[in-house]
Design a protein around this motif. Sequence first.
Motif, PDB file in Angstrom:
ATOM      1  N   ASP A   1       6.734  -3.338  -6.469  1.00  0.00           N
ATOM      2  CA  ASP A   1       7.698  -3.957  -7.388  1.00  0.00           C
ATOM      3  C   ASP A   1       7.787  -3.184  -8.701  1.00  0.00           C
ATOM      4  O   ASP A   1       8.082  -3.749  -9.749  1.00  0.00           O
ATOM      5  CB  ASP A   1       7.343  -5.434  -7.632  1.00  0.00           C
ATOM      6  CG  ASP A   1       5.866  -5.629  -7.986  1.00  0.00           C
ATOM      7  OD1 ASP A   1       5.171  -4.622  -8.227  1.00  0.00           O
ATOM      8  OD2 ASP A   1       5.413  -6.791  -8.017  1.00  0.00           O
TER       9      ASP A   1
ATOM     10  N   LEU B   1       9.577   3.012  -8.549  1.00  0.00           N
ATOM     11  CA  LEU B   1      10.077   3.626  -7.315  1.00  0.00           C
ATOM     12  C   LEU B   1      10.625   2.564  -6.367  1.00  0.00           C
ATOM     13  O   LEU B   1      11.653   2.776  -5.710  1.00  0.00           O
ATOM     14  CB  LEU B   1       8.963   4.455  -6.650  1.00  0.00           C
ATOM     15  CG  LEU B   1       9.399   5.334  -5.492  1.00  0.00           C
ATOM     16  CD1 LEU B   1      10.454   6.362  -5.920  1.00  0.00           C
ATOM     17  CD2 LEU B   1       8.208   6.058  -4.867  1.00  0.00           C
TER      18      LEU B   1
ATOM     19  N   MET C   1       5.627   6.618   0.419  1.00  0.00           N
ATOM     20  CA  MET C   1       5.957   7.439  -0.764  1.00  0.00           C
ATOM     21  C   MET C   1       4.921   7.344  -1.889  1.00  0.00           C
ATOM     22  O   MET C   1       4.877   8.210  -2.750  1.00  0.00           O
ATOM     23  CB  MET C   1       7.340   7.061  -1.298  1.00  0.00           C
ATOM     24  CG  MET C   1       8.476   7.573  -0.429  1.00  0.00           C
ATOM     25  SD  MET C   1      10.018   7.744  -1.319  1.00  0.00           S
ATOM     26  CE  MET C   1      10.598   6.093  -1.279  1.00  0.00           C
TER      27      MET C   1
ATOM     28  N   HIS D   1       3.957  -9.045  -8.685  1.00  0.00           N
ATOM     29  CA  HIS D   1       4.239  -9.736  -9.952  1.00  0.00           C
ATOM     30  C   HIS D   1       5.585 -10.449  -9.864  1.00  0.00           C
ATOM     31  O   HIS D   1       6.612  -9.787  -9.711  1.00  0.00           O
ATOM     32  CB  HIS D   1       4.318  -8.722 -11.107  1.00  0.00           C
ATOM     33  CG  HIS D   1       3.135  -7.804 -11.161  1.00  0.00           C
ATOM     34  ND1 HIS D   1       2.025  -8.079 -11.908  1.00  0.00           N
ATOM     35  CD2 HIS D   1       2.891  -6.633 -10.531  1.00  0.00           C
ATOM     36  CE1 HIS D   1       1.139  -7.109 -11.743  1.00  0.00           C
ATOM     37  NE2 HIS D   1       1.634  -6.216 -10.910  1.00  0.00           N
TER      38      HIS D   1
ATOM     39  N   ARG E   1       8.720  14.275  -3.192  1.00  0.00           N
ATOM     40  CA  ARG E   1       9.639  15.055  -4.023  1.00  0.00           C
ATOM     41  C   ARG E   1      11.037  15.086  -3.407  1.00  0.00           C
ATOM     42  O   ARG E   1      11.396  14.230  -2.605  1.00  0.00           O
ATOM     43  CB  ARG E   1       9.069  16.460  -4.260  1.00  0.00           C
ATOM     44  CG  ARG E   1       7.674  16.408  -4.867  1.00  0.00           C
ATOM     45  CD  ARG E   1       7.034  17.773  -5.000  1.00  0.00           C
ATOM     46  NE  ARG E   1       5.728  17.659  -5.649  1.00  0.00           N
ATOM     47  CZ  ARG E   1       4.853  18.632  -5.728  1.00  0.00           C
ATOM     48  NH1 ARG E   1       5.098  19.813  -5.198  1.00  0.00           N
ATOM     49  NH2 ARG E   1       3.702  18.460  -6.344  1.00  0.00           N
TER      50      ARG E   1
END
Length: 341
Positions: free
Chosen positions: A172, A175, A255, A198, A281
Amino acid sequence: MLNQVYRLVAARQFEVQTVAEEVTANDIVVRPRYLSVCHADQRYFTGSRPQATLRQKLPMALIHEGVGEVVNDPKGEFKPGTLVAMIPNTPSETDPIIKENYLPTSKFRSSGFDGFMQEFVVLRRDRVIEVPADFDHEMSAFIEMVSVGVHGLTALADTMDADKTTIGIWGDGNLGYITATLVKQLFPESQLMIFGRHQSKLDYFSFADKTYLVDDIPADLKVSQAVECTGGRGSEQAIAQIIQHIKPMGTAILMGVSEDPVGIDTRSVLAEGLTLRGTSRSGRVDFEKALDILTKSPVTRERLQNLVGLTRKVSTIQDIIDFFEGDLTNYWGKAVMEWDV
Ligand SMILES: NC(=O)C1=CN([C@@H]2O[C@H](COP(=O)(O)OP(=O)(O)OC[C@H]3O[C@@H](n4cnc5c(N)ncnc54)[C@H](OP(=O)(O)O)[C@@H]3O)[C@@H](O)[C@H]2O)C=CC1
Ligand SMILES: O=C(CO)[C@H](O)[C@H](O)COP(=O)(O)O
Ligand SMILES: [Zn+2]
């Protein structure tokens, strides 16, 4: 040309070093304007990478997310003042199979090669891409992270089976939020579910179809495909939950970056025929696709503007240190410096 480069020399210590730069006809000289901080930069700033890595990579200018103004184009293709996104990956060869961001010979700025914290950045012509003048500058600073999301979702589209019913994003933070906005553009017919830690961060994902706290996921909930955007120790729990909640033969794109190896329940991966695919990347094609999406979708730009967290003008080394420290305690969003050195 003499250039002032703001290099990290040790944890929490920067030094200005004067460097003689050669500018060829194939280069563009850019003055950085808005720079955004990535977790990777913070791992160098705080000295949390292994000592051997720090010895090998420092001194080094940090930052691989940013936009700047063209100062000089020897060929006159870019007018002075044009706003451009700077592409941090610099390949030196092409390969018919391996993408530019996975070639071991490519240099990546702020990972062993000077990043954008410089008075001027000299980039090869194919490493800049024009940003429309009406884009919000602070949001534009993190187009690199948008291109990373594009790269991850492109890999998902290339790998996954035909089931697009539900896409789940674990994470959250920045990204996760960027990838979520892109799912709405690239998989418009899919249900988007966000899994985070959260509630106050999940509330920002108001465009998602459903959000869940990770300690309150219904046992029978299933997603078709998944994207992990957590990183650190959180990756282990996120990957375990993805394995628990993804349908058989689903694909999970990983990721988040973890400093230490994380445990994975491979027995379940095998039993369910899952695909775990890592992405890291991005390359020029991903920047182009990111800019295309942002240009065509004002709503995506507005959503991404909500991710601008901490912003401040920095002019001195003390400002830079204060800015990086401020980012470490910033709760929501990207930290964007107005670079005024
Ligand atoms: N592959 C690539 O090319 C790139 C990778 N990254 C990496 O992606 C990771 C995330 O970056 P960023 O979004 O900026 O970081 P953020 O800290 O903004 O976001 C991570 C969020 O995920 C939450 N989280 C942690 N564990 C879990 C879990 N098990 N399930 C769900 N949510 C969880 C965190 O909560 P809490 O704070 O409570 O832990 C935090 O809110 C980093 O490791 C970064 O280095 C970034 C850019 C490019
Ligand atoms: O943030 C990233 C891309 O935007 C990558 O995670 C980062 O480049 C990894 O680099 P390093 O190996 O130096 O941590
Ligand atoms: Zn990054």
